[in-house]
Scaffold this motif. Structure first.
Motif, PDB file in Angstrom:
ATOM      1  N   MET B  70     -33.258  36.688 103.483  1.00  0.00           N
ATOM      2  CA  MET B  70     -32.513  37.785 102.872  1.00  0.00           C
ATOM      3  C   MET B  70     -31.580  38.425 103.883  1.00  0.00           C
ATOM      4  SD  MET B  70     -35.580  39.469 100.709  1.00  0.00           S
ATOM      5  CE  MET B  70     -34.853  41.057 100.399  1.00  0.00           C
ATOM      6  N   GLU B  71     -32.099  38.642 105.077  1.00  0.00           N
ATOM      7  CA  GLU B  71     -31.306  39.295 106.126  1.00  0.00           C
ATOM      8  C   GLU B  71     -30.054  38.476 106.445  1.00  0.00           C
ATOM      9  OE1 GLU B  71     -32.936  41.963 108.061  1.00  0.00           O
ATOM     10  OE2 GLU B  71     -31.009  42.366 108.993  1.00  0.00           O
ATOM     11  N   SER B  72     -30.274  37.177 106.739  1.00  0.00           N
ATOM     12  CA  SER B  72     -29.136  36.333 107.109  1.00  0.00           C
ATOM     13  C   SER B  72     -28.230  36.102 105.911  1.00  0.00           C
ATOM     14  CB  SER B  72     -29.633  34.998 107.648  1.00  0.00           C
ATOM     15  OG  SER B  72     -30.719  35.197 108.490  1.00  0.00           O
ATOM     16  N   GLY B  73     -28.844  35.921 104.718  1.00  0.00           N
ATOM     17  CA  GLY B  73     -28.045  35.654 103.531  1.00  0.00           C
ATOM     18  C   GLY B  73     -27.122  36.803 103.185  1.00  0.00           C
ATOM     19  N   GLY B  74     -27.604  38.042 103.303  1.00  0.00           N
ATOM     20  CA  GLY B  74     -26.750  39.183 103.021  1.00  0.00           C
ATOM     21  C   GLY B  74     -25.570  39.245 103.954  1.00  0.00           C
ATOM     22  N   ALA B  75     -25.832  39.092 105.250  1.00  0.00           N
ATOM     23  CA  ALA B  75     -24.739  39.162 106.224  1.00  0.00           C
ATOM     24  C   ALA B  75     -23.760  38.012 106.020  1.00  0.00           C
ATOM     25  CB  ALA B  75     -25.311  39.134 107.645  1.00  0.00           C
ATOM     26  N   LEU B  76     -24.297  36.803 105.724  1.00  0.00           N
ATOM     27  CA  LEU B  76     -23.416  35.640 105.533  1.00  0.00           C
ATOM     28  C   LEU B  76     -22.551  35.802 104.292  1.00  0.00           C
ATOM     29  CD1 LEU B  76     -25.430  32.432 106.428  1.00  0.00           C
ATOM     30  CD2 LEU B  76     -23.284  33.234 107.388  1.00  0.00           C
ATOM     31  N   THR B  77     -23.162  36.322 103.194  1.00  0.00           N
ATOM     32  CA  THR B  77     -22.375  36.528 101.977  1.00  0.00           C
ATOM     33  C   THR B  77     -21.197  37.450 102.249  1.00  0.00           C
ATOM     34  OG1 THR B  77     -24.447  36.362 100.790  1.00  0.00           O
ATOM     35  CG2 THR B  77     -22.569  37.151  99.564  1.00  0.00           C
ATOM     36  N   PHE B  78     -21.481  38.536 102.944  1.00  0.00           N
ATOM     37  CA  PHE B  78     -20.433  39.493 103.290  1.00  0.00           C
ATOM     38  C   PHE B  78     -19.313  38.794 104.068  1.00  0.00           C
ATOM     39  CE2 PHE B  78     -20.064  44.161 104.816  1.00  0.00           C
ATOM     40  CZ  PHE B  78     -18.722  44.142 104.500  1.00  0.00           C
ATOM     41  N   ALA B  79     -19.695  38.025 105.097  1.00  0.00           N
ATOM     42  CA  ALA B  79     -18.682  37.385 105.932  1.00  0.00           C
ATOM     43  C   ALA B  79     -17.921  36.316 105.150  1.00  0.00           C
ATOM     44  CB  ALA B  79     -19.338  36.784 107.170  1.00  0.00           C
ATOM     45  N   LEU B  80     -18.640  35.553 104.278  1.00  0.00           N
ATOM     46  CA  LEU B  80     -17.976  34.470 103.544  1.00  0.00           C
ATOM     47  C   LEU B  80     -17.006  35.010 102.501  1.00  0.00           C
ATOM     48  CD1 LEU B  80     -20.860  31.907 103.133  1.00  0.00           C
ATOM     49  CD2 LEU B  80     -18.862  31.753 104.587  1.00  0.00           C
ATOM     50  N   VAL B  81     -17.356  36.168 101.893  1.00  0.00           N
ATOM     51  CA  VAL B  81     -16.430  36.797 100.945  1.00  0.00           C
ATOM     52  C   VAL B  81     -15.103  37.110 101.638  1.00  0.00           C
ATOM     53  CG1 VAL B  81     -16.028  38.985  99.780  1.00  0.00           C
ATOM     54  CG2 VAL B  81     -18.062  37.702  99.281  1.00  0.00           C
ATOM     55  N   GLY B  82     -15.208  37.533 102.905  1.00  0.00           N
ATOM     56  CA  GLY B  82     -13.982  37.785 103.656  1.00  0.00           C
ATOM     57  C   GLY B  82     -13.203  36.517 103.905  1.00  0.00           C
ATOM     58  N   ILE B  83     -13.905  35.405 104.150  1.00  0.00           N
ATOM     59  CA  ILE B  83     -13.213  34.150 104.445  1.00  0.00           C
ATOM     60  C   ILE B  83     -12.525  33.614 103.192  1.00  0.00           C
ATOM     61  CG2 ILE B  83     -13.627  31.750 105.116  1.00  0.00           C
ATOM     62  CD1 ILE B  83     -15.650  32.772 107.097  1.00  0.00           C
ATOM     63  N   VAL B  84     -13.102  33.888 101.987  1.00  0.00           N
ATOM     64  CA  VAL B  84     -12.448  33.470 100.743  1.00  0.00           C
ATOM     65  C   VAL B  84     -11.042  34.070 100.665  1.00  0.00           C
ATOM     66  CG1 VAL B  84     -12.529  33.707  98.246  1.00  0.00           C
ATOM     67  CG2 VAL B  84     -14.585  33.091  99.490  1.00  0.00           C
ATOM     68  N   ALA B  85     -10.917  35.332 101.100  1.00  0.00           N
ATOM     69  CA  ALA B  85      -9.592  35.957 101.093  1.00  0.00           C
ATOM     70  C   ALA B  85      -8.633  35.231 102.021  1.00  0.00           C
ATOM     71  CB  ALA B  85      -9.714  37.424 101.495  1.00  0.00           C
ATOM     72  N   ILE B  86      -9.138  34.728 103.155  1.00  0.00           N
ATOM     73  CA  ILE B  86      -8.266  33.964 104.067  1.00  0.00           C
ATOM     74  C   ILE B  86      -7.818  32.682 103.382  1.00  0.00           C
ATOM     75  CG2 ILE B  86      -8.208  32.704 106.238  1.00  0.00           C
ATOM     76  CD1 ILE B  86      -9.937  34.732 107.471  1.00  0.00           C
ATOM     77  N   ILE B  87      -8.766  32.005 102.672  1.00  0.00           N
ATOM     78  CA  ILE B  87      -8.408  30.758 101.998  1.00  0.00           C
ATOM     79  C   ILE B  87      -7.339  31.014 100.937  1.00  0.00           C
ATOM     80  CG2 ILE B  87      -9.322  28.947 100.476  1.00  0.00           C
ATOM     81  CD1 ILE B  87     -11.982  29.289 101.992  1.00  0.00           C
TER      82      ILE B  87
END
Lengths: 115, 147
Positions: B70-87
């Motif tokens: 849960m800990e890693s998944g929450g942080a990763l989701t947050f970071a990946l949502v940001g990367i979607v904007a870059i894509i």
């Protein structure tokens, strides 16, 4: 008198280093108290130089707050401006906060496991 | 400590606290609240459960492995949502300007990625509070039991 917060912090650091390397004598006690008095004096000067509370000319009352209030709903699409700022305008800051908490919990678990 | 009253009251109260926490997270962009506050509420409900029962019962509800994910998944989701904007061709963590759906104003699904970020933070903070509590209370005993 221009007292930067950085100057006070440096003064505190120098005082801490000086006090750490002194032997335990009465001189150390007196010296510590004098240094604490000097640091406290400068901190109080800094407080006296702070802008008055609620003044319209204060630095935080700039065009940024007006922009958030006027354009926030159009920019973020959510009625809660606090969440809009935290998760949209300042999402990078929130990611940093989450990272800090992640590091804190990782450090805590590592410390507890190591003992 | 074996207190029947505390246990029964806790068993009644904990679900309501958790529903309230989920509400605070999901409606964080419409009403006061958000990921940090809601995650703290859900984490506190698990702390209450572990306090009124005992640590073994509590740590069965959210095991150590699940908490880590849960800990890693929450942080990763947050970071990946940001990367979607870059894509999509915009800056990191751009929201509506990057083309995320605006939704209808004031509804549950609105505001692009803001609800997703709230949920990610909520999951992460829940795990943070639960993990910190279990480890600080249990210390080495809990680690030996799980290892």
């Amino acid at each position: 008198m221009e007292i930067d917060l950085l100057n006070v912090i440096m003064l505190v650091l120098v005082a801490v280093v000086l006090i750490t390397f002194l032997p335990h004598t009465h001189f150390k006690t007196v010296f510590t108290l004098v240094l604490l008095g000097i640091v406290g004096y400068f901190l109080l000067i800094t407080v006296a130089e702070m802008p008055p509370f609620g003044d319209i000319a204060n630095p935080p009352n700039n065009e940024l707050a007006a922009r958030y209030i006027e354009q926030g709903i159009a920019d973020t699409g959510v009625p809660n401006l606090v969440t809009g700022i935290l998760n949209d305008y300042r999402a990078m800051d929130t990611l940093g906060e989450a990272t800090v908490i992640f590091l804190a919990i990782a450090a805590a678990i590592a410390t507890i496991k190591a003992h | 400590m074996e207190d029947q009253i505390v246990r029964i009251v806790c068993r009644l109260v904990v679900p309501f606290i958790q529903v309230y926490g989920i509400y605070v997270i999901l409606y964080g962009h419409i009403s006061p609240g958000g990921g940090f506050a809601g995650g703290a509420i859900i984490g506190s409900s698990m702390v209450l459960y572990a306090l009124s029962f005992n640590l073994e019962e509590g740590s069965k509800k959210i095991p150590s492995d699940a908490a880590k994910r849960m800990e890693s998944g929450g942080a990763l989701t947050f970071a990946l949502v940001g990367i979607v904007a870059i894509i999509l061709g915009h800056e990191y963590l751009t929201n509506l300007a990057a083309g995320f759906p605006r939704g209808s104003f004031g509804q549950l699904i609105s505001g692009g990625v803001i609800p997703i970020i709230s949920i990610a933070i909520g999951v992460k903070i829940t795990s943070t509070i639960v993990t910190l509590f279990y480890h600080l209370i249990g210390g080495e005993k809990l680690e030996d039991g799980n290892a």
